[in-house]
Design a protein around this motif. Structure first.
Motif, mmCIF file in Angstrom:
data_model
loop_
_atom_site.group_PDB
_atom_site.id
_atom_site.type_symbol
_atom_site.label_atom_id
_atom_site.label_comp_id
_atom_site.label_asym_id
_atom_site.label_seq_id
_atom_site.Cartn_x
_atom_site.Cartn_y
_atom_site.Cartn_z
ATOM 1 N N ASP C 173 0.813 -1.215 0.000
ATOM 2 C CA ASP C 173 0.000 0.000 0.000
ATOM 3 C C ASP C 173 0.848 1.267 0.000
ATOM 4 O OD1 ASP C 173 -2.505 -0.860 -0.288
ATOM 5 O OD2 ASP C 173 -2.856 -1.207 1.856
ATOM 6 N N ALA C 174 2.094 1.144 -0.372
ATOM 7 C CA ALA C 174 2.977 2.312 -0.258
ATOM 8 C C ALA C 174 3.671 2.632 -1.573
ATOM 9 C CB ALA C 174 4.016 2.080 0.823
ATOM 10 N N THR C 178 3.892 1.885 -11.838
ATOM 11 C CA THR C 178 3.006 2.078 -12.973
ATOM 12 C C THR C 178 3.853 2.311 -14.215
ATOM 13 O OG1 THR C 178 2.894 4.463 -13.056
ATOM 14 C CG2 THR C 178 1.569 3.394 -11.397
ATOM 15 N N ASN C 179 3.205 2.262 -15.341
ATOM 16 C CA ASN C 179 3.981 2.466 -16.559
ATOM 17 C C ASN C 179 4.233 3.943 -16.817
ATOM 18 O OD1 ASN C 179 1.518 3.231 -17.405
ATOM 19 N ND2 ASN C 179 1.496 1.958 -19.263
ATOM 20 N N ARG C 180 3.871 4.792 -15.839
ATOM 21 C CA ARG C 180 4.303 6.180 -15.945
ATOM 22 C C ARG C 180 5.489 6.435 -15.035
ATOM 23 N NH1 ARG C 180 -1.670 8.911 -15.943
ATOM 24 N NH2 ARG C 180 -2.333 7.657 -17.715
ATOM 25 N N GLY C 181 5.784 5.462 -14.236
ATOM 26 C CA GLY C 181 6.883 5.645 -13.308
ATOM 27 C C GLY C 181 6.554 4.995 -11.987
ATOM 28 N N ILE C 182 7.403 5.211 -11.031
ATOM 29 C CA ILE C 182 7.235 4.582 -9.735
ATOM 30 C C ILE C 182 6.896 5.653 -8.710
ATOM 31 C CG2 ILE C 182 8.379 3.234 -7.957
ATOM 32 C CD1 ILE C 182 10.149 2.102 -10.139
ATOM 33 N N TYR C 183 5.858 5.369 -7.915
ATOM 34 C CA TYR C 183 5.496 6.307 -6.857
ATOM 35 C C TYR C 183 5.951 5.719 -5.530
ATOM 36 C CZ TYR C 183 2.484 8.476 -10.328
ATOM 37 O OH TYR C 183 1.998 9.100 -11.446
ATOM 38 N N LEU C 184 6.752 6.475 -4.803
ATOM 39 C CA LEU C 184 7.261 6.011 -3.515
ATOM 40 C C LEU C 184 6.682 6.887 -2.418
ATOM 41 C CD1 LEU C 184 11.015 5.777 -4.499
ATOM 42 C CD2 LEU C 184 9.425 3.879 -4.289
ATOM 43 N N PRO C 185 6.623 6.371 -1.201
ATOM 44 C CA PRO C 185 6.197 7.238 -0.101
ATOM 45 C C PRO C 185 7.206 8.362 0.074
ATOM 46 C CG PRO C 185 6.409 4.947 0.604
ATOM 47 C CD PRO C 185 6.972 5.024 -0.765
ATOM 48 N N GLU C 186 6.712 9.525 0.478
ATOM 49 C CA GLU C 186 7.645 10.627 0.665
ATOM 50 C C GLU C 186 7.745 10.948 2.153
ATOM 51 O OE1 GLU C 186 6.334 14.306 -0.981
ATOM 52 O OE2 GLU C 186 4.242 13.862 -0.535
ATOM 53 N N PRO C 268 1.561 7.710 -1.692
ATOM 54 C CA PRO C 268 0.912 8.105 -2.935
ATOM 55 C C PRO C 268 -0.510 7.558 -2.967
ATOM 56 C CG PRO C 268 2.512 6.365 -3.331
ATOM 57 C CD PRO C 268 2.658 6.766 -1.902
ATOM 58 N N GLU C 269 -1.406 8.310 -3.538
ATOM 59 C CA GLU C 269 -2.790 7.872 -3.612
ATOM 60 C C GLU C 269 -3.298 8.113 -5.011
ATOM 61 O OE1 GLU C 269 -5.975 8.924 -0.497
ATOM 62 O OE2 GLU C 269 -4.097 9.863 0.143
ATOM 63 N N LEU C 270 -4.167 7.248 -5.449
ATOM 64 C CA LEU C 270 -4.728 7.425 -6.787
ATOM 65 C C LEU C 270 -5.780 8.518 -6.726
ATOM 66 C CD1 LEU C 270 -4.392 6.327 -9.544
ATOM 67 C CD2 LEU C 270 -6.183 4.667 -9.091
ATOM 68 N N GLY C 272 -7.821 11.192 -9.342
ATOM 69 C CA GLY C 272 -8.035 11.648 -10.712
ATOM 70 C C GLY C 272 -7.314 10.733 -11.686
ATOM 71 N N PHE C 273 -6.557 11.323 -12.546
ATOM 72 C CA PHE C 273 -5.895 10.536 -13.586
ATOM 73 C C PHE C 273 -4.675 9.791 -13.060
ATOM 74 C CE2 PHE C 273 -7.981 13.974 -15.843
ATOM 75 C CZ PHE C 273 -8.664 13.269 -16.806
ATOM 76 N N ASN C 274 -4.092 10.341 -11.983
ATOM 77 C CA ASN C 274 -2.778 9.861 -11.573
ATOM 78 C C ASN C 274 -2.724 9.630 -10.085
ATOM 79 O OD1 ASN C 274 -1.000 9.682 -13.751
ATOM 80 N ND2 ASN C 274 -1.118 11.898 -14.005
ATOM 81 N N PHE C 275 -1.642 9.036 -9.673
ATOM 82 C CA PHE C 275 -1.352 9.018 -8.262
ATOM 83 C C PHE C 275 -0.941 10.421 -7.856
ATOM 84 C CE2 PHE C 275 -1.055 4.584 -9.170
ATOM 85 C CZ PHE C 275 -1.475 3.985 -8.001
ATOM 86 N N ALA C 276 -1.311 10.785 -6.637
ATOM 87 C CA ALA C 276 -0.859 12.072 -6.130
ATOM 88 C C ALA C 276 -0.119 11.826 -4.839
ATOM 89 C CB ALA C 276 -2.044 12.997 -5.891
ATOM 90 N N GLY C 277 0.749 12.745 -4.500
ATOM 91 C CA GLY C 277 1.544 12.597 -3.285
ATOM 92 C C GLY C 277 2.659 11.598 -3.508
ATOM 93 N N GLY C 278 3.555 11.530 -2.549
ATOM 94 C CA GLY C 278 4.657 10.594 -2.695
ATOM 95 C C GLY C 278 5.723 11.132 -3.635
ATOM 96 N N ILE C 279 6.767 10.371 -3.735
ATOM 97 C CA ILE C 279 7.836 10.749 -4.657
ATOM 98 C C ILE C 279 7.570 10.046 -5.970
ATOM 99 C CG2 ILE C 279 10.292 10.602 -5.117
ATOM 100 C CD1 ILE C 279 10.724 10.546 -2.098
ATOM 101 N N TYR C 280 7.643 10.794 -7.037
ATOM 102 C CA TYR C 280 7.302 10.236 -8.347
ATOM 103 C C TYR C 280 8.575 10.138 -9.188
ATOM 104 C CZ TYR C 280 5.119 10.217 -13.013
ATOM 105 O OH TYR C 280 4.747 9.931 -14.289
ATOM 106 N N LEU C 281 8.996 8.923 -9.416
ATOM 107 C CA LEU C 281 10.135 8.723 -10.325
ATOM 108 C C LEU C 281 9.570 8.444 -11.701
ATOM 109 C CD1 LEU C 281 12.312 6.322 -8.155
ATOM 110 C CD2 LEU C 281 12.443 8.795 -8.325
ATOM 111 N N ARG C 282 9.809 9.368 -12.614
ATOM 112 C CA ARG C 282 9.207 9.204 -13.929
ATOM 113 C C ARG C 282 9.888 8.093 -14.719
ATOM 114 N NH1 ARG C 282 8.672 13.816 -12.099
ATOM 115 N NH2 ARG C 282 6.770 15.039 -12.392
ATOM 116 N N ASN C 283 9.074 7.517 -15.598
ATOM 117 C CA ASN C 283 9.568 6.495 -16.511
ATOM 118 C C ASN C 283 10.836 6.902 -17.229
ATOM 119 O OD1 ASN C 283 8.217 4.266 -16.603
ATOM 120 N ND2 ASN C 283 6.798 4.823 -18.205
#
Ligand SMILES: Nc1ncnc2c1ncn2[C@@H]1O[C@H](COP(=O)(O)OP(=O)(O)OP(=O)(O)O)[C@@H](O)[C@H]1O
Ligand SMILES: Nc1ncnc2c1ncn2[C@@H]1O[C@H](COP(=O)(O)OP(=O)(O)OP(=O)(O)O)[C@@H](O)[C@H]1O
Ligand SMILES: [Mg+2]
Ligand SMILES: [Mg+2]
Lengths: 249, 316, 417, 432, 249
Positions: C173-174, C178-186, C268-270, C272-283
């Motif tokens: 749950d943390a 995704t194929n847009r990148g990896i969302y990590l807890p911040e 990170p939480e889903l 709208g279109f994307n996860f929000a929050g967290g650290i987002y490492l883009r593809n």
């Protein structure tokens, strides 16, 4: 083994420094045509440096060196002239490993003396026979033993028909078995009247052929004498010490 | 003088896209085909009477303008938007608009989005280094919503990312969107949103400072437009040129007047240009029209007589 | 006695320019100088002429104009109204980020693979060989593009996380792959110390500074412990085990500080279109980072292997003959020497990696080439300025890296006679 | 303790070793299952490899070779192996094979690149395999002219006259040498330049008018695919070799100015990414040339790639020079050879031999880096793969093209790197 | 130089192969404490391999080697034990170039014997004095001459206080002047009663200190005898041939 009274090499008040280090100090030496001079002395005493100055492998800063009538100056033409009159053999032979023995011997005559190839080959074979390895002519240096390589190096120098030969410890990198071969070649050369300067610690050789032994220490000529006198009755303390070490074991 | 250079060289050098479906792409034999390519051929045909006396240089978004400025190519027809700075500051001359385009958005149907204003927080795939990037930024700023741009070099990669769901939205010129959607396995699953956020007049361009050459290219372009308006097609062109009553057609096809001479070309220059790939409408239908997999409607690109914007100045 | 011919005195002759060692070098140098200067002059004159003809004189003022485009990954604040210069800075930071992380990962992987290639296990050694050969012999651009494609195709899209019975779910749950990148807890701090501006260019988080300070203090303490262990060894010959002490000294203060700052993770939480929050490492970042690292790691592996082989034979025999165990031999004898052999080529690999990061262009990662030499160039039409500036920046980076490492090299150089 | 003298009377013969230490069993025990850690590693590795292969192999082998479009491919796969299976669609490679290899080179003239390639191998042979007769090197020297002519076509006179320029240089050297050395150098530099710039063009045209021998010219924007990679790679490496040697010598001399320029050049080129240099080629080079100069993109890329690899070659050659014992220089000096003679006859043959592995690696690197030209719009294999995907028949195809391109690059680079390893080994033993 | 009747090394029917090549064939050798054994033989005869087997640098496949009562097996403990009792000097010294002379000498005592540093340094200085280079203690190996390096290597081994010393051609990589320094050190060691096995071709050394000379050829011990008898009256044809080559000039 006649010594003429023509001057072959004349060194006057020559000084040389490496950076701050005074390697050669006030060297005065006159070598007559046909003389065979052995130079000895402890390691680092400047023996190599001195004979390398004679064919301008090293520059000297002060004094005057005259080789066969040509004064060594910064003029390249003079340097070229001197080098083509003076042959040199190194401790590590420095044969060109990518060329055959024959090519090693003909390279300089062809490119420097502009001798036709055929003639160069003939000369080369002549000298290779003299050093007793004509049959190795088409091998590469790496395929020969050390003694053979050193003899090739001698032949290579001779092919330029030099008037003077310099030897820098030609046998010290050789196995004991091979030293003899090389010394024999050098003795033969001496007998033919070649002017020779030889840095060596082979005292047997010195006694056999030299007509003068020079002892150097700390960049200076400390003592010179004919071999018998030099070995039996050294004058300077340093020479005595040195001789005792050399002949010690 | 470009025209003399071209004539001396014996061929036209035309800058084009490295590959854009429908507009320019080499086929298996290496022959370039497409909507933009047709303009190059028409110009070559106008000059030499032979549409094959041409050489194509694929250009990227980065080097298209320098290539033109440096004289590596004689003209560029590479779906390039006509803007003020390009025309004025970058010292280029746009000679006309061969396709009126506008930037649109494509989204998968299942997202349930009906307007671009609902795209807050969406990930947007965008072709890099073009005016689209500016428009996108302006649009979202103006509507005060956020987005995540995913800049992409080529259309093919954008398509791949979009299909895999790596972005929610794909934005580029509407023509490109339609073309891309047409190539999907299931085009029906995707919709193109109604907002067109920019004007993208695409057209051929030439170097600044050689007005004669600009005129030539401009009037070849106009000839293609006029031909459609006047009903001249590659099928009936021979017949018409032999026996036309219409003085405008006659002037166009060079049976009357000396328009060709004024351009420094032969009298039948326009006839050759039109024969090369047909008139504007024919070219459109052949490469991007509704009969093709790309399936674009004429829309803004219809003749002015049909309610579109394509309007050729008179040939007199 | 032979007559000694004196060197011809007096008159300077032209041929001395070539034949006299004193003048010869001067001659050559002056000819070179003239040649190079005239070449430079020629190029410069051409540029000046061409630009004048185009009416586009060299002009860097565009750098301060609004950039008008957005950048997805930015380490400092940026929006489309900021200047081209700031966009370039964002790009530069992105370049440095991927370069630094790339070097780290490449080194780790490279060292492991290099050592495993020397493994006595035939299969492992072979597999590592296959890895090295595959990566070394295929262009890095291809690897970058492939890495991107794999990420895009193999991972689920954010949509798949939605619904009652989602096709994909988050790890613990943390973490969301995704194929847009990896969302990590911040990391978040309830009692955050705030931020301070750094020369007005960007803001630095005080929390981070505090953490770094505590960590540094911990390191110092570990050093002290190590020294104490050494003292004991020197005195008694036995070295006490210290790793748990060291661990404690590092970890405890950090934990205390975190508690004080009210540390918690933002998941990170889903939305709208994307996860929000967290650290987002883009593809694009991950693909570039992985591909560059794995590619470079293949070269580093060879360097490491070569270094170890170069040292090992006689030295490890000598160590073995003295009774040292293999691991001790490695640490005390082989590694210190191998490092000296390894480091120079390693640096050139780091340089290569940094330079190769410019291939970000292949996956749309907005690095320096993507911003300054990409979009800014296209929008402003200032090719000469943009490309030159980009080259200078890369050159500066390279020179700094090699300068620093050369200093290091100088220091560890073996003392020779 | 007294010791007993001992003399062996009968010498022992060789015995075969005990079975446990040889044979497959001994081998497995030593190499796969020596100890628990080792065995565990073996098992884990086996598992990972099996997993990878089980995904990869069906995709590669249960695939379609004959189809006209991606849609058809997918349909065939669905029909043959069911909708679950995802197999490769190699048909695209099959259909576009010639294009991927030759780009848009006229189909009728494919023999020309083929012949060029074969001749390239012939020309390389004496360089790479030192065992071959030295005389073949003459062909290697002539090859660049021949190869360029074959590829680009045009009158046969162009390469011949270009070559003649070197003859003119030699002539100038001879003539000038009669007077003095300054004149010799000046003539040897100026005469061929004049020849190439002023005489060659008109003379060539005259000769072609008289005797129109030649090949159909092919412009370089028709080049594409792997041919472009090979052409750029080979031209750049051949051209960069002399330049690199000069730079290496420049970096080694005592002449301060020459050394500074060499160092500055080398460090600059090595300090910037190749892609920026390619950008210079594609967008800026024209600014640096007199107005009206206009040579095509491939030539410009070759120039940049040459400068690029020259800097790297210079470093490699410098390594070779440094590896030569000082005695070689001294021996050459003491025999009276001058600087250039010594370099040409003694130093370079050896230094280059030592440097060949490095040169080969530089070449491999450069060859791989030719893929970057796709970014500036040259249709190398990667550029072509984009162009192919812009064709509506193959729109959406991805892995197959990259797999194919990667595979071909791998074949090339791997065999070259093996060769350079072989050389290194040979050199290592040669030195002992 | 007394020889006791305690057995220091005992090799029984030892055989070793490199792949298919049978390097050591049925070696039987018993060395008593205090013995000084010189091993000679043509190149490739397996001399190095044999003494490397003694401290388990090479594995042997058949036979039994007992060193100071410990049987060499694949048991790591035994190997460690043997290695800490047996010192070894290599032809190329193999000093650790990144450590100073002193660190070279203290490394193993500190990490293997777990000796306190101070004590280790004292021991090291003691042995460095013995080999007459205490003043070089803080230099790096690269800064010393070959002879000095070899003496450091000997001191380094001695610091582990081994009961047995193995030498593998310790002087063959040295210049003639330096050979003497090293041989002197070894002679001194011999006089103190160290058990020594020495592969060397320095026949002067063999005659001076060895109490047994072993001649090897083709992986076998062909002849062994006390030095006087060995040199003056070799029994086997091979030995004779070999000696004639070695002592030839
Ligand atoms: N290139 C150099 N730079 C600085 N010092 C040098 C250089 N070459 C030699 N020396 C120093 O000059 C001194 C004389 O050296 P030289 O080689 O002439 O001695 P040598 O008598 O030939 O000794 P050896 O018997 O060891 O060959 C030595 O102290 C040496 O360290
Ligand atoms: N690691 C190895 N693998 C295979 N063969 C080897 C290996 N080491 C040595 N040999 C071979 O074993 C034989 C004996 O080698 P060894 O080094 O013991 O001879 P040596 O008597 O010490 O000779 P030298 O006087 O040249 O040192 C030689 O023929 C050698 O080629
Ligand atoms: Mg000397
Ligand atoms: Mg041995």
């Amino acid at each position: 083994m006649a010594v003429s009274d023509e001057v072959a090499i004349d060194i006057r008040s020559m000084n040389k420094w490496y950076g701050q280090f005074h390697v050669l100090r006030d060297i005065n030496l006159t070598v007559y045509r046909g003389e065979r001079i052995v130079i000895c002395g402890p390691s680092g005493s400047g023996k190599s440096t001195m004979i390398r100055c004679i064919n301008a492998l090293e520059e000297h800063q002060e004094g005057k060196i005259t080789v066969d009538g040509t004064v060594l100056s910064s003029d390249l033409k003079n340097i070229d002239k001197v080098r083509s009159e003076v042959g040199m053999c190194f401790q590590h032979f420095n044969l060109f490993p990518h060329l055959t023995i024959l090519e090693n011997c003909t390279l300089a005559p062809i490119w420097v003396r502009k001798v036709p190839r055929k003639e160069a080959i003939e000369t080369a074979m002549h000298y290779l026979e003299k050093v007793k390895i004509p049959d190795q002519a088409n091998k590469y240096p790496g395929q020969l033993s050390g003694g053979q390589q050193q003899r090739v190096a001698i032949a290579r120098s001779l092919c330029m028909r030099p008037k003077i030969m310099l030897f820098d410890e030609p046998t010290s990198a050789l196995d004991p078995e091979m030293i003899k071969e090389v010394l024999d070649t050098m003795i033969q050369l001496a007998e033919e009247g070649m002017t020779m300067l030889c840095v060596t610690h082979e005292m047997g050789f010195a006694q056999a052929v030299a007509n003068r032994v020079i002892f150097m220490d700390q960049g200076q000529i400390v003592e010179q004498n004919e071999p018998r006198a030099f070995f039996n009755n050294p004058q300077s303390e340093r020479t005595k010490l040195f001789l005792s070490q050399i002949l010690g074991h | 003088n470009t025209l003399d250079d071209v004539k001396a060289r014996g061929e036209l050098i035309c800058g084009t896209n490295t590959g854009l479906v429908g507009f320019a792409a080499p086929d298996a034999n290496g022959r370039y085909e497409g909507f933009d390519v047709a303009w190059c051929r028409a110009v070559a045909a106008a000059i030499f009477g032979d549409p094959e006396k041409i050489e194509f240089k694929p250009l990227t978004t980065t080097n298209r303008f320098t290539a033109l400025a440096a004289g590596e190519v004689d003209l560029v027809v590479r779906n390039t938007t006509w803007t003020f700075t390009r025309d004025v500051d970058l010292k280029l001359d746009f000679v006309g608009v061969n396709y009126y385009d506008g930037q649109g958005f494509m989204v998968p149907k299942e997202l349930g989005v009906t307007s671009a204003r609902e795209l807050d927080g969406a990930t947007v795939c965008i072709q890099k280094g073009t005016t689209t990037e500016l428009n996108l930024s302006d649009f979202f700023r103006a509507n005060n919503i956020s987005y995540e741009p995913v800049p992409i070099e080529t259309n093919a990669e954008a398509q791949q990312q979009y299909l895999a769901g790596a972005c929610d939205v794909y934005t580029t010129d509407a023509s490109g969107l339609a073309a891309t959607r047409a190539s999907f396995e299931a085009p029906g699953d995707h919709i193109i949103l109604p907002e067109i956020v920019s004007k993208e007049p695409l057209g051929p361009l030439v170097r600044h400072g050689d007005s004669d050459w600009a005129d030539l290219v401009r009037w070849v372009h106009n000839a293609l437009l006029a031909a459609e308006e006047l009903g001249v097609t590659s099928a009936n062109i021979e017949e018409l040129s032999a026996s036309t009553e219409n003085p405008e057609i006659a002037r166009l096809l060079g049976t009357e007047g000396n328009l060709g001479e004024m351009l420094g070309l032969s009298a039948d220059w326009a006839k050759n240009a039109i024969k090369a790939e047909g008139n504007y409408g024919e070219i459109f239908e052949k490469y991007i029209g509704e009969g093709t997999p790309i399936g674009l409607a004429r829309g803004l690109n219809a003749q002015w007589t049909e309610g579109g914007l394509q309007y050729a100045p008179p040939f007199r | 006695m032979a007559t000694v011919s004196e060197p011809p005195q007096g008159g300077f002759r032209l041929s001395q320019l070539i034949y006299d060692t004193r003048y010869r070098s001067m001659t050559i140098q002056i000819v070179t100088l003239i040649g190079v200067l005239s070449l430079i002059y020629w190029l410069g004159a051409n540029v000046a002429y061409n630009l004048a003809a185009l009416g586009k004189p060299i002009d860097f003022t565009f750098l301060w104009a609004p950039a008008n485009y957005d950048i997805n990954q930015m380490l400092i604040k940026y929006d489309s109204q900021d200047s081209h210069a700031r966009a370039a800075l964002v790009g530069l930071l992105n370049t440095l980020l991927v370069a630094v992380l790339g070097c780290v990962l490449a080194t780790v992987v490279g060292v492991i693979v290099g050592v495993l290639r020397l493994s006595s296990n035939w299969l492992v050694a072979r597999v590592m060989t296959v890895y090295v050969e595959a990566f070394r012999n295929v262009p890095v651009l291809l690897w970058i593009v492939l890495a991107m494609a794999i990420l895009i195709e193999a991972l689920p899209q954010p949509r798949d996380f939605r619904g009652d019975d989602p096709a994909a779910s988050m790890l613990f749950d943390a973490v969301a792959f995704t194929n847009r990148g990896i969302y990590l807890p911040e990391p978040l701090f309830t009692r955050s110390l705030g931020e301070v501006p750094f020369f007005g260019i960007f803001d630095i988080s005080l929390d981070l500074l505090a953490l770094l300070a505590v960590l540094a203090a911990g390191m110092l303490a570990v050093r002290a412990i190590g020294r104490r262990a050494e003292r004991i060894q020197n005195a008694t010959g036995d070295r006490p085990t210290t790793w748990y002490l060291s661990l404690g000294v590092i970890a405890l203060p950090v934990l205390v500080l975190l508690a004080l700052l009210g540390f918690h993770l933002g998941y990170p939480e889903l939305k709208g279109f994307n996860f929000a929050g967290g650290i987002y490492l883009r593809n694009s970042f991950i693909a570039l980072w992985l591909a560059l690292s794995l590619y470079t790691a293949a070269f580093i592996a060879e360097i490491v292997r070569g270094g170890i082989i170069a040292i090992s034979k006689g030295q490890s025999e000598a160590a073995a003959a003295l009774g040292l165990r293999p691991n001790r031999t490695m640490r005390l004898v082989i590694l210190p020497q191998a490092l000296r052999v390894i480091i120079p080529p390693l640096i050139s690999q780091y340089l290569n990696l940094t330079k190769n990061s410019s291939l970000a262009i292949g996956v749309g990662y907005m690095d320096l080439t993507g911003t300054l030499m990409g979009t800014s160039l296209n929008l402003s039409g200032r090719e000469l300025e943009c490309v030159m500036l980009t080259m200078l920046i890369y050159l500066a980076i390279s020179l700094v890296i090699s300068g620093v490492f050369n200093l290091y090299n100088q220091r560890v150089k073996l003392k020779e006679r | 303790m007294a010791m007993t003298p001992y003399v062996r009377t009968r010498m022992l013969e060789q015995k075969p070793p005990p079975v446990t230490s040889v044979g497959p069993a001994g081998w497995m025990r030593r190499n796969l299952f020596a100890g628990p850690v080792n065995s565990a590693m073996t098992v884990v590795t086996l598992g990972v490899v099996a997993l990878l292969l089980s995904h990869l192999l069906p995709w590669v082998f249960l695939s379609v070779w004959n189809a006209d479009s991606l849609a058809e491919c997918r349909q065939i796969i669905d029909e043959t192996w069911g909708t679950e299976h995802s197999g490769a669609c190699w048909a695209v490679v099959r259909e576009r094979f010639l294009q991927l290899v030759y780009g848009f080179y006229p189909w009728d003239f494919l023999w020309r690149p083929n012949l060029t390639f074969v001749l390239m191998l012939v020309a390389l042979a004496p360089v790479l395999f030192t065992g071959l007769p030295r005389r073949m090197l003459v062909f290697s020297v002539l090859y660049p002219f021949l190869g360029a002519w074959l590829l680009w076509g045009g009158p046969v006179w162009t390469p011949l006259l270009a070559l003649a320029g070197f003859g003119v240089a030699a002539l100038g050297w001879r003539l000038g040498g009669r007077v003095n050395a300054i004149l010799a150098v000046a003539l040897a530099v100026l005469l061929p330049l004049l020849w190439w710039i002023l005489v060659m063009g008109p003379l060539g045209r005259g000769l072609s008018a008289l005797l129109p021998l030649g090949l159909e010219p092919v412009e370089s924007n028709k080049f594409g695919g792997f041919m472009v990679s090979v052409v750029i790679g080979m031209s750049a490496i051949t051209l960069s070799l002399p330049l690199g040697i000069l730079l290496a010598l420049g970096r080694q001399t005592d002449l301060f100015i020459v050394r500074s320029f060499s160092v500055a050049f080398i460090e600059f080129i090595r300090g910037v990414p190749l892609i920026t240099l390619l950008f210079v080629a594609s967008t800026l080079l024209n600014y640096f040339m007199p107005p009206g100069t206009n040579f095509d993109l491939i030539v410009r890329v070759i120039i940049m790639a040459t400068l690029f690899s020259a800097a790297y070659i210079a470093e490699v050659v410098r390594g070779g020079l440094a590896a030569l014992p000082k005695g070689q220089y001294e021996a050459a000096d003491s025999l009276g050879l001058d600087y250039w003679q010594a370099q040409r006859l003694i130093i370079m043959p050896q230094a280059l031999k030592i440097a060949i592995p490095g040169i080969v690696s530089t070449f491999i690197g450069l060859f791989k880096d030719t893929t970057l030209v796709s970014i500036i719009g040259i249709l190398d294999p990667i550029g072509l793969s984009n162009a192919i995907r812009a064709d509506s028949a193959w729109n959406g195809i991805y892995w197959e093209l990259f797999a194919f391109i990667g595979f071909v690059f791998f074949l090339f680079c791997f065999s070259m790197s093996r060769y350079s390893m072989y050389l290194e080994r040979k050199l290592n033993t040669g030195h002992r």
